[in-house]
Write a protein that holds these residues in place. Sequence first.
Motif, PDB file in Angstrom:
ATOM      1  N   ASP A  36       0.891  -1.214  -0.186  1.00 39.30           N
ATOM      2  CA  ASP A  36      -0.115   0.111  -0.046  1.00 39.30           C
ATOM      3  C   ASP A  36       0.822   1.143   0.151  1.00 39.30           C
ATOM      4  O   ASP A  36       1.728   1.381   0.662  1.00 39.30           O
ATOM      5  N   GLU A  37       0.587   2.259  -0.968  1.00 38.64           N
ATOM      6  CA  GLU A  37       1.413   3.553  -0.858  1.00 38.64           C
ATOM      7  C   GLU A  37       2.867   3.298  -0.889  1.00 38.64           C
ATOM      8  O   GLU A  37       3.649   3.778  -0.292  1.00 38.64           O
ATOM      9  N   TYR A  93      -8.725  -3.406  -4.262  1.00 40.03           N
ATOM     10  CA  TYR A  93      -8.075  -4.359  -3.479  1.00 40.03           C
ATOM     11  C   TYR A  93      -7.974  -5.823  -4.249  1.00 40.03           C
ATOM     12  O   TYR A  93      -8.814  -6.614  -4.478  1.00 40.03           O
ATOM     13  N   ARG A 106      -2.937  -6.091  -2.383  1.00 37.82           N
ATOM     14  CA  ARG A 106      -2.207  -4.755  -3.177  1.00 37.82           C
ATOM     15  C   ARG A 106      -3.566  -3.641  -3.234  1.00 37.82           C
ATOM     16  O   ARG A 106      -4.348  -4.046  -3.578  1.00 37.82           O
ATOM     17  N   ILE A 107      -3.214  -2.765  -2.743  1.00 34.60           N
ATOM     18  CA  ILE A 107      -4.244  -1.562  -2.891  1.00 34.60           C
ATOM     19  C   ILE A 107      -3.830  -0.528  -3.723  1.00 34.60           C
ATOM     20  O   ILE A 107      -2.728   0.092  -3.998  1.00 34.60           O
TER      21      ILE A 107
END
Length: 112
Positions: A36-37, A93, A106-107
């Motif tokens: 994420d990010e 997602y 994984r976003i």
Amino acid sequence: MSGNLPVLMAEFVTAKNRHDGAAITACFAEDATVYDEGERIQGHTEIRKWIDAANVKYKVSYDFLDYSEDGENALLTLMVSGEFEGSPLPLDYQLKVNSGKITELRIVLSEK
């Protein structure tokens, strides 16, 4: 939320809307990985820290948009609203699920 979500995904979304870090973490395998990010978060302890920090920082809510699966791969699309620039945003997602637990998440920004 849609009634056609598998139990694990319904529990995940419901727990996220309640900001219930323990219940969200329980949806993951012990050694799961989250991306994420630009960060890689590994294992229950780190995932719980990531969830709790995000709950405090962003105060998000989730609205179900779409769900599909192909074997162990699943795609859950949610409209995410909260205290962040660009809110609300559709996020994908991208999940791997094994033995009833999320093993990878994984976003990413949805293209839908």
